[in-house]
Each structure stands twice: as structure tokens, then as C-alpha cells.
Design a protein around this motif. Structure first.
Motif, PDB file in Angstrom:
ATOM      1  N   HIS A 194       0.868  -1.178   0.000  1.00 29.59           N
ATOM      2  CA  HIS A 194       0.000   0.000   0.000  1.00 29.59           C
ATOM      3  C   HIS A 194       0.904   1.227   0.000  1.00 29.59           C
ATOM      4  O   HIS A 194       1.719   1.408   0.901  1.00 29.59           O
ATOM      5  CB  HIS A 194      -0.898   0.016   1.236  1.00 29.59           C
ATOM      6  N   GLU A 195       0.791   2.025  -1.030  1.00 32.84           N
ATOM      7  CA  GLU A 195       1.567   3.256  -1.144  1.00 32.84           C
ATOM      8  C   GLU A 195       0.640   4.376  -1.578  1.00 32.84           C
ATOM      9  O   GLU A 195      -0.382   4.136  -2.208  1.00 32.84           O
ATOM     10  CB  GLU A 195       2.696   3.108  -2.179  1.00 32.84           C
ATOM     11  N   VAL A 196       1.014   5.598  -1.259  1.00 37.95           N
ATOM     12  CA  VAL A 196       0.237   6.774  -1.648  1.00 37.95           C
ATOM     13  C   VAL A 196       1.125   7.651  -2.510  1.00 37.95           C
ATOM     14  O   VAL A 196       2.296   7.861  -2.192  1.00 37.95           O
ATOM     15  CB  VAL A 196      -0.242   7.546  -0.398  1.00 37.95           C
ATOM     16  N   GLN A 226       0.053  14.219 -13.107  1.00 35.78           N
ATOM     17  CA  GLN A 226       1.106  13.218 -13.089  1.00 35.78           C
ATOM     18  C   GLN A 226       1.338  12.701 -11.675  1.00 35.78           C
ATOM     19  O   GLN A 226       1.091  13.408 -10.696  1.00 35.78           O
ATOM     20  CB  GLN A 226       2.409  13.822 -13.618  1.00 35.78           C
ATOM     21  N   ILE A 227       1.816  11.462 -11.602  1.00 35.01           N
ATOM     22  CA  ILE A 227       2.237  10.896 -10.321  1.00 35.01           C
ATOM     23  C   ILE A 227       3.591  10.224 -10.520  1.00 35.01           C
ATOM     24  O   ILE A 227       3.965   9.897 -11.641  1.00 35.01           O
ATOM     25  CB  ILE A 227       1.239   9.852  -9.759  1.00 35.01           C
ATOM     26  N   THR A 228       4.283  10.013  -9.436  1.00 36.16           N
ATOM     27  CA  THR A 228       5.491   9.202  -9.447  1.00 36.16           C
ATOM     28  C   THR A 228       5.125   7.878  -8.794  1.00 36.16           C
ATOM     29  O   THR A 228       4.614   7.859  -7.672  1.00 36.16           O
ATOM     30  CB  THR A 228       6.625   9.883  -8.658  1.00 36.16           C
ATOM     31  N   LEU A 229       5.362   6.775  -9.509  1.00 32.95           N
ATOM     32  CA  LEU A 229       5.091   5.474  -8.909  1.00 32.95           C
ATOM     33  C   LEU A 229       6.081   5.251  -7.775  1.00 32.95           C
ATOM     34  O   LEU A 229       7.291   5.344  -7.982  1.00 32.95           O
ATOM     35  CB  LEU A 229       5.239   4.351  -9.933  1.00 32.95           C
ATOM     36  N   PRO A 230       5.602   4.960  -6.582  1.00 32.93           N
ATOM     37  CA  PRO A 230       6.512   4.724  -5.463  1.00 32.93           C
ATOM     38  C   PRO A 230       7.470   3.565  -5.759  1.00 32.93           C
ATOM     39  O   PRO A 230       7.127   2.628  -6.478  1.00 32.93           O
ATOM     40  CB  PRO A 230       5.568   4.374  -4.309  1.00 32.93           C
TER      41      PRO A 230
END
Length: 105
Positions: free
Chosen positions: A5-7, A15-19
Motif C-alpha cells: 500500500h503506497e500513496v 502526473q504521479i510518481t510510482l513509489p
């Protein structure tokens, strides 16, 4: 695949950065491609492999996976469907050919 589980934070450009743990679990590095599928209000993120770009096959495999995870009995595919799927994936296979080695079901 492990449960993680990551946020991530959405930028103003959408845009997001994939953890990192997600990238590692998917096996993607810089320049790698990921696919996003919306299923029942959830977004499923998977590594996008060049060999699995057919959305019909991906949808079928998703349904098959859901049945297996739910413990529903999955019977073999009809031969004609299996031949069409293998041909569209570029694999020449004789379904009547004997299998070499051991098979675990």
C-alpha cells in the motif's frame, strides 16, 4: 505478488510518481511502460509488456484471473478459441501434440 500500500500525490499536470516499492514489484525502470485499467471503481496498474498489447486478450486474462482468485473452477478453453488466441499472439502451436515432461495441475 506481495501486497503493498503506497500513496502518491497527483501534480497539477495530472502526473504521479510510482513509489519505489511499486516499481520494484512490477519490475519497471525508467523508460518502462505501465498500463492502467479501471475495473469496478479500482485502478489496476500493471507492467505493459509488448507481447500483451491486445485489449481483448488482456480483458479475457483479467476475467480468468478473477475466476481463479475467487476459487471458481476453470475448465479448459475450447480448442478453436485457444488456436485463435495463440495465432493472434504469434505462437504456432499444435494443440494435439504430446506434452514433453511433467505437468502439474
Amino acid at each position: 505478488m506481495p501486497e503493498i500500500h503506497e500513496v502518491a500525490t497527483l501534480t497539477s499536470k495530472g502526473q504521479i510518481t510510482l513509489p519505489k516499492p511499486i516499481r520494484q514489484a512490477l519490475g519497471v525502470d525508467a523508460g518502462g511502460k505501465v498500463a492502467f485499467d479501471l475495473r469496478g471503481g479500482e485502478v489496476i496498474v500493471t507492467r505493459a509488456d509488448a507481447e500483451h498489447e491486445d485489449p481483448a486478450i488482456e480483458a479475457f486474462l483479467g476475467l480468468l484471473e478473477a475466476d481463479i482468485r475467487a476459487g471458481r473452477h476453470v475448465q479448459s478453453l475450447p480448442d478453436d478459441l485457444a488456436r485463435v488466441m495463440l495465432a493472434s499472439a504469434g505462437h504456432a502451436v499444435n494443440l494435439d501434440e504430446d506434452i514433453d515432461g511433467e505437468v502439474a495441475l
